[in-house]
Scaffold this active site. Structure first.
Site, PDB file in Angstrom:
ATOM      1  N   HIS A 179      44.788 -43.609 -62.213  1.00  0.00           N
ATOM      2  CA  HIS A 179      45.322 -45.217 -62.340  1.00  0.00           C
ATOM      3  C   HIS A 179      46.212 -45.149 -63.420  1.00  0.00           C
ATOM      4  CE1 HIS A 179      47.550 -48.558 -61.129  1.00  0.00           C
ATOM      5  NE2 HIS A 179      47.682 -48.436 -59.842  1.00  0.00           N
ATOM      6  N   ASP A 302      51.388 -48.712 -53.454  1.00  0.00           N
ATOM      7  CA  ASP A 302      51.262 -49.053 -54.398  1.00  0.00           C
ATOM      8  C   ASP A 302      51.476 -50.862 -54.498  1.00  0.00           C
ATOM      9  OD1 ASP A 302      50.778 -49.684 -57.402  1.00  0.00           O
ATOM     10  OD2 ASP A 302      52.125 -49.054 -57.479  1.00  0.00           O
TER      11      ASP A 302
END
Length: 343
Positions: A179, A302
């Site tokens: 990430h 997200d």
């Protein structure tokens, strides 16, 4: 009436209070880290993208988050600790907080296995202890994969010091989600202005660079079964893949790049998966599926940084073959993160 599309969102952030408190302290420190430009307001409780501070959305899992999932028809979220995770803490503290995160996450998943899966945190700057935590989190707690927020102390996972982590991930068949966080000091210089250090540009440059380092270094020769997942439609790599592959091949022939067993394209198509998080572009989705194959693209929101409603509409209305849409919406997530199919 068409059957409702099952949806598993796979890049969905949360945090525990113990980490939030430490990152709030960090945000008030004299550090010059680029991460502070975004996470200072976040952990100070001042960053709002919706009605309430983002920090409240991160701390809440089973109340408003779950209600929003119900309202929008999101069947599951794959939870992972928000960036920069534990990686800005000292190594011993990072290890301790990782254990707290994983214990809390396992509790959530065990209470609601129909709604949540989880990616385990670990402290890369303590590689041997991180490997033990991976074994505990996957083998004992039953979590579904791993999360790392790109660089740690400006170092990347191609460094042999991190091999115990990659070995543990491969041994436990645990996909490692890389990430974003703000770019490392190695490339931060030009990214201090105009807000481009974060999701607009810098995050993608950071993670894309990380994955290209893994491919070009030969890491995937040493760990051929290692699976990496990256967000934001592949952090631009799918669109650069032909050129990366072509220039690397020339570089290997000229002795300018390390010799590898496979080409860069072969590694990407074998070892890397991508998600749609924060990239609601139908043309980018179509290209990615055609370039990589329908088995390698997963849907994500997200949350809470992007809006669940628009991300849900994006996958529901995507002009895809019905079977391809099912793969992207949930089937690939079930396979990659060991999630049991719905009964």
């Amino acid at each position: 009436m068409a059957d409702r599309l099952r949806k598993i969102a796979v890049e969905e952030a949360f945090i525990v209070p113990e980490l939030a408190e430490r990152l709030r302290d960090f945000s008030n420190s004299p550090s010059l880290s680029l991460d502070k430009l975004f996470f200072g307001p976040l952990y100070g409780g001042k960053l709002r993208l919706r009605e309430r501070p983002v920090l409240e959305d991160l701390l809440d899992v089973e109340n408003q988050r779950l209600a929003e999932m119900d309202r929008l028809g999101v069947d599951m979220q794959v939870l992972s600790v928000t960036s920069p995770g534990v990686q800005m803490l000292d190594a011993d503290t990072a290890c301790d907080v990782s254990e707290i995160i994983n214990d809390r996450l396992a509790d959530i998943v065990h209470r609601r296995p129909d709604r949540f899966a989880g990616l385990a945190a670990f402290a890369p700057h303590a590689p041997k202890r991180a490997a033990r935590e991976i074994e505990r989190a996957i083998g004992q707690l039953g979590l579904n994969g791993l999360i790392v927020n790109s660089h740690t102390n400006n170092e990347y996972l191609d460094d042999p010091k991190f091999y115990p982590i990659l070995e543990a991930a491969e041994a436990h068949d645990a996909t490692l989600y890389i990430h974003p966080r703000a770019p490392s000091d190695l490339m931060a210089g030009a990214l201090h202005s105009y807000g481009i250090e974060s999701a607009m540009w810098g995050y993608g440059v950071e993670v894309g660079t990380h994955v290209v380092r893994l491919m070009t270094s030969g890491v995937f020769d040493r760990f051929p079964k290692l699976r990496i997942c990256i967000g934001h439609m592949g952090e631009a790599i799918p669109f650069w893949l032909w050129r990366i592959n072509n220039i690397n091949a020339k570089g290997q022939r000229a002795g300018l790049c390390p010799k590898t067993e496979l080409s860069m394209q072969e590694y990407f198509l074998r070892n890397v998966y991508i998600t749609t998080s924060g990239m609601e572009d139908p043309l980018a989705l179509e290209y990615s599926i055609r370039k990589l194959g329908a088995d390698r693209v997963l849907w994500a929101i997200d949350y809470p940084y992007e809006a669940s409603a628009s991300a849900t509409k994006f996958i529901e209305e995507a002009p895809l073959d019905p079977e391809v849409k099912k793969k992207v919406a949930y089937k690939n997530a079930e396979a990659l993160f060991h999630i049991a199919p719905a009964r």
